[in-house]
Design a protein around this motif. Structure first.
Motif, short mmCIF file in Angstrom:
data_model
loop_
_atom_site.label_atom_id
_atom_site.label_comp_id
_atom_site.label_asym_id
_atom_site.label_seq_id
_atom_site.Cartn_x
_atom_site.Cartn_y
_atom_site.Cartn_z
N HIS A 111 0.85 -1.20 0.00
CA HIS A 111 0.00 0.00 0.00
C HIS A 111 0.88 1.24 0.00
O HIS A 111 1.98 1.24 0.52
CB HIS A 111 -0.91 0.01 1.23
CG HIS A 111 -1.84 -1.15 1.28
ND1 HIS A 111 -2.91 -1.28 0.44
CD2 HIS A 111 -1.81 -2.27 2.05
CE1 HIS A 111 -3.54 -2.42 0.71
NE2 HIS A 111 -2.88 -3.04 1.67
N GLY A 112 0.36 2.30 -0.55
CA GLY A 112 1.10 3.55 -0.56
C GLY A 112 1.15 4.15 0.83
O GLY A 112 0.41 3.77 1.73
N VAL A 113 2.04 5.09 1.01
CA VAL A 113 2.19 5.78 2.29
C VAL A 113 1.62 7.17 2.15
O VAL A 113 1.95 7.89 1.22
CB VAL A 113 3.68 5.88 2.69
CG1 VAL A 113 3.84 6.66 3.97
CG2 VAL A 113 4.29 4.51 2.83
N ARG A 114 0.75 7.53 3.07
CA ARG A 114 0.24 8.90 3.13
C ARG A 114 1.12 9.67 4.09
O ARG A 114 1.36 9.23 5.21
CB ARG A 114 -1.20 8.91 3.62
CG ARG A 114 -2.17 8.47 2.57
CD ARG A 114 -3.43 9.32 2.75
NE ARG A 114 -4.13 9.44 1.52
CZ ARG A 114 -5.20 8.73 1.21
NH1 ARG A 114 -5.69 7.88 2.07
NH2 ARG A 114 -5.79 8.91 0.06
N MET A 115 1.61 10.82 3.67
CA MET A 115 2.48 11.62 4.52
C MET A 115 1.65 12.45 5.48
O MET A 115 1.59 13.67 5.39
CB MET A 115 3.40 12.49 3.66
CG MET A 115 4.50 11.73 2.96
SD MET A 115 5.55 10.77 4.08
CE MET A 115 6.48 12.06 4.86
N THR A 116 1.03 11.77 6.41
CA THR A 116 0.25 12.45 7.46
C THR A 116 1.24 13.03 8.47
O THR A 116 2.42 12.65 8.49
CB THR A 116 -0.67 11.44 8.17
OG1 THR A 116 0.16 10.46 8.83
CG2 THR A 116 -1.62 10.75 7.20
N PRO A 117 0.79 13.93 9.33
CA PRO A 117 1.69 14.47 10.36
C PRO A 117 2.30 13.36 11.23
O PRO A 117 3.46 13.44 11.60
CB PRO A 117 0.78 15.39 11.17
CG PRO A 117 -0.27 15.83 10.18
CD PRO A 117 -0.50 14.63 9.30
N ARG A 118 1.52 12.33 11.51
CA ARG A 118 2.01 11.23 12.33
C ARG A 118 3.14 10.47 11.62
O ARG A 118 4.18 10.15 12.22
CB ARG A 118 0.85 10.29 12.65
CG ARG A 118 1.23 9.15 13.54
CD ARG A 118 0.01 8.33 13.91
NE ARG A 118 0.44 7.11 14.56
CZ ARG A 118 -0.21 5.97 14.48
NH1 ARG A 118 -1.33 5.90 13.82
NH2 ARG A 118 0.25 4.91 15.09
N ARG A 120 5.03 11.63 9.17
CA ARG A 120 6.15 12.56 9.04
C ARG A 120 6.98 12.60 10.33
O ARG A 120 8.21 12.57 10.30
CB ARG A 120 5.61 13.95 8.71
CG ARG A 120 6.45 14.73 7.76
CD ARG A 120 5.79 16.07 7.42
NE ARG A 120 4.89 16.04 6.30
CZ ARG A 120 5.27 15.99 5.03
NH1 ARG A 120 6.53 15.96 4.73
NH2 ARG A 120 4.39 15.97 4.07
N ALA A 121 6.29 12.65 11.47
CA ALA A 121 6.97 12.69 12.77
C ALA A 121 7.72 11.38 13.03
O ALA A 121 8.86 11.39 13.50
CB ALA A 121 5.97 12.96 13.89
N ALA A 122 7.10 10.26 12.70
CA ALA A 122 7.75 8.95 12.90
C ALA A 122 8.98 8.83 12.00
O ALA A 122 10.03 8.34 12.43
CB ALA A 122 6.76 7.82 12.61
N LEU A 123 8.86 9.31 10.78
CA LEU A 123 9.99 9.28 9.85
C LEU A 123 11.12 10.17 10.36
O LEU A 123 12.29 9.78 10.32
CB LEU A 123 9.54 9.72 8.46
CG LEU A 123 10.58 9.69 7.35
CD1 LEU A 123 11.19 8.30 7.19
CD2 LEU A 123 9.98 10.16 6.04
N ALA A 124 10.79 11.32 10.86
CA ALA A 124 11.80 12.23 11.41
C ALA A 124 12.52 11.58 12.59
O ALA A 124 13.76 11.67 12.69
CB ALA A 124 11.16 13.56 11.82
N ARG A 125 11.77 10.91 13.47
CA ARG A 125 12.39 10.20 14.61
C ARG A 125 13.31 9.08 14.14
O ARG A 125 14.42 8.92 14.61
CB ARG A 125 11.33 9.64 15.56
CG ARG A 125 10.64 10.68 16.43
CD ARG A 125 9.79 10.04 17.53
NE ARG A 125 8.80 9.09 17.04
CZ ARG A 125 7.59 9.42 16.58
NH1 ARG A 125 7.21 10.69 16.58
NH2 ARG A 125 6.76 8.50 16.17
#
Length: 132
Positions: A111-118, A120-125
């Motif tokens: 499935h594709g990834v939606r760049m939701t705020p959640r 984005r934050a997890a990716l940043a961490r």
């Protein structure tokens, strides 16, 4: 056209063949050309490199297929290349970026990834931890 009236694609192919340890006959066979004379004609600028054969030819020459394809498109169909760049916001990915994207897709079960705020934050961490 490049030096000596050769096309940039012809010059690119000629240089790659000269760097290669393979014969022109071997390269032609690996690229799927029925006769090595086709490759000679491309090198001399007498005929265009078939776009559909670029992936095979790139592997045979051990060159980057994206660079090769963009060079050919820029020479043969510059307006189409410009439109594709606009439509697809072409940015060439590195092999590592492609591997990272494949891992993300695997983790998302296709499935594709939606760049939701959640997300984005997890990716940043994740990146912060990975880069330490």
């Amino acid at each position: 056209m490049s030096e000596f009236g050769k096309s940039k694609v012809a010059a690119f192919i000629t240089a790659a063949i000269e760097r290669s340890s393979k014969t022109q006959l071997e390269i032609s066979a690996e690229a799927g050309f029925p006769r090595s004379s086709v490759l000679s004609m491309i090198k001399q600028g007498q005929t265009k490199m078939p776009l559909a054969r670029i992936p095979q030819m790139a592997r045979a020459l051990e060159v980057d297929e994206v660079e090769f394809f963009r060079l050919a498109m820029g020479e043969y169909m510059p307006e189409l290349l410009r439109i594709c760049d606009q439509m697809y916001a072409c940015q060439r990915l590195t092999e590592d970026e492609v591997a990272l994207l494949c891992e993300v897709r695997k983790g998302m079960n296709g499935h594709g990834v939606r760049m939701t705020p959640r997300v984005r934050a997890a990716l940043a961490r994740f990146l912060e931890e990975a880069l330490d």
